[in-house]
Write an enzyme that holds these catalytic residues in place. Structure first.
Site, PDB file in Angstrom:
ATOM      1  N   PHE A  35     -42.696-109.338  37.236  1.00 35.32           N
ATOM      2  CA  PHE A  35     -41.892-110.091  38.109  1.00 35.32           C
ATOM      3  C   PHE A  35     -41.152-111.406  37.444  1.00 35.32           C
ATOM      4  O   PHE A  35     -40.070-111.591  37.558  1.00 35.32           O
ATOM      5  CB  PHE A  35     -42.922-110.884  39.056  1.00 35.32           C
ATOM      6  CG  PHE A  35     -42.249-111.399  40.218  1.00 35.32           C
ATOM      7  CD1 PHE A  35     -42.085-112.688  40.220  1.00 35.32           C
ATOM      8  CD2 PHE A  35     -41.962-110.475  41.391  1.00 35.32           C
ATOM      9  CE1 PHE A  35     -41.441-113.345  41.438  1.00 35.32           C
ATOM     10  CE2 PHE A  35     -41.286-111.203  42.576  1.00 35.32           C
ATOM     11  CZ  PHE A  35     -40.993-112.530  42.602  1.00 35.32           C
ATOM     12  N   ALA A  66     -47.390-108.293  41.010  1.00 33.77           N
ATOM     13  CA  ALA A  66     -48.707-108.238  41.164  1.00 33.77           C
ATOM     14  C   ALA A  66     -49.352-107.367  42.092  1.00 33.77           C
ATOM     15  O   ALA A  66     -50.444-106.819  42.310  1.00 33.77           O
ATOM     16  CB  ALA A  66     -49.346-109.610  41.002  1.00 33.77           C
ATOM     17  N   LEU A  67     -48.552-107.696  43.277  1.00 29.81           N
ATOM     18  CA  LEU A  67     -49.392-107.151  44.559  1.00 29.81           C
ATOM     19  C   LEU A  67     -49.364-105.691  44.495  1.00 29.81           C
ATOM     20  O   LEU A  67     -50.081-104.970  45.116  1.00 29.81           O
ATOM     21  CB  LEU A  67     -48.541-107.476  45.762  1.00 29.81           C
ATOM     22  CG  LEU A  67     -49.271-107.443  47.077  1.00 29.81           C
ATOM     23  CD1 LEU A  67     -50.648-108.357  47.080  1.00 29.81           C
ATOM     24  CD2 LEU A  67     -48.307-108.124  48.258  1.00 29.81           C
ATOM     25  N   VAL A  95     -48.298-114.790  38.641  1.00 31.81           N
ATOM     26  CA  VAL A  95     -48.058-115.131  39.937  1.00 31.81           C
ATOM     27  C   VAL A  95     -47.773-116.886  39.807  1.00 31.81           C
ATOM     28  O   VAL A  95     -48.720-117.537  39.390  1.00 31.81           O
ATOM     29  CB  VAL A  95     -49.210-114.960  40.949  1.00 31.81           C
ATOM     30  CG1 VAL A  95     -48.526-115.023  42.289  1.00 31.81           C
ATOM     31  CG2 VAL A  95     -49.525-113.396  40.792  1.00 31.81           C
ATOM     32  N   HIS A 102     -47.371-117.527  50.382  1.00 29.04           N
ATOM     33  CA  HIS A 102     -47.253-115.958  49.591  1.00 29.04           C
ATOM     34  C   HIS A 102     -47.941-116.017  48.221  1.00 29.04           C
ATOM     35  O   HIS A 102     -48.616-114.981  47.884  1.00 29.04           O
ATOM     36  CB  HIS A 102     -45.897-115.505  49.444  1.00 29.04           C
ATOM     37  CG  HIS A 102     -45.728-114.178  49.659  1.00 29.04           C
ATOM     38  ND1 HIS A 102     -44.895-113.592  48.311  1.00 29.04           N
ATOM     39  CD2 HIS A 102     -45.958-113.154  50.104  1.00 29.04           C
ATOM     40  CE1 HIS A 102     -44.942-112.053  48.244  1.00 29.04           C
ATOM     41  NE2 HIS A 102     -45.763-111.995  49.454  1.00 29.04           N
TER      42      HIS A 102
END
Ligand SMILES: Nc1c(NC[C@H](O)[C@H](O)[C@H](O)CO)[nH]c(=O)[nH]c1=O
Ligand SMILES: CC(=O)[C@@H](O)COP(=O)(O)O
Length: 170
Positions: A35, A66-67, A95, A102
């Site tokens: 990301f 990461a999700l 993150v 979120h």
């Protein structure tokens, strides 16, 4: 769709005086979330350095965020080409808090997913997902004041692999 990149490293010398199984270098799956590219680069560099030093080999899978990391691990554990191939996993990501909830979802669910996999599959996993308020805090955990999260995750994965091997006589 996760962009799959595979970088493998071979090598590692059998430790003297060990059985072949005990001496077999660990083969590790690194799943990195890119990301934030520059942060991902440093997390990966540190993790690879630890694995190289330990004589471990590894494959690298890249996912968007990461999700997606736990899902990528689950896929790799079941896919015909990779099932049974890995002694452990290193998860890498960053993150950073935004305006909304979120951050909590991504942070908590990626960690929960990895923990569930580790417990349910008796799978050695090192979690190198940074969860921070800002980029400065991330940088401080990439070899700064607060150590190196990528290195730490690789060390944790190797320690859990060694533990599993010691308890299974391998
Ligand atoms: N905000 C961050 C994200 N968000 C994206 C999610 O991880 C996921 O890819 C998306 O919700 C689609 O499923 N991911 C990070 O790794 N870091 C962040 O700061
Ligand atoms: C961790 C995130 O998903 C976060 O960076 C997204 O930012 P926002 O909460 O402002 O949408």
């Amino acid at each position: 769709m996760a962009k799959k990149t595979t970088a493998s490293k071979t090598g590692g010398k059998a430790a003297a005086g060990k059985t072949a199984a005990q001496a077999k270098p660990p083969h590790v799956l690194i799943v990195e979330a890119r990301f934030y590219d520059a942060i991902a680069d440093e997390l990966l560099r540190g993790a690879k350095a630890v694995l190289d030093e330990a004589g471990a080999t590894y494959d690298v899978i890249t996912v968007p965020g990461a999700l997606e990391i736990p899902g990528a691990v689950a896929i790799a554990l079941e896919a015909p080409k990779t099932k049974g191939k890995f002694d452990g996993v290193v998860a890498l990501g960053c993150v950073i808090q935004g305006e909304t909830y979120h951050f909590d979802l991504v942070s908590n669910e990626s960690a929960r997913g990895l923990t569930d996999l580790s417990v349910q599959r008796a799978l050695p996993i090192g979690n190198g997902i940074l969860t921070v308020d800002n980029e400065g805090q991330a940088r401080a955990r990439l070899g700064g004041l607060h150590g190196h999260k990528g290195e730490g995750a690789a060390k944790a994965a190797l320690a859990m692999i060694a533990l599993k091997r010691s308890l299974s006589g391998k």
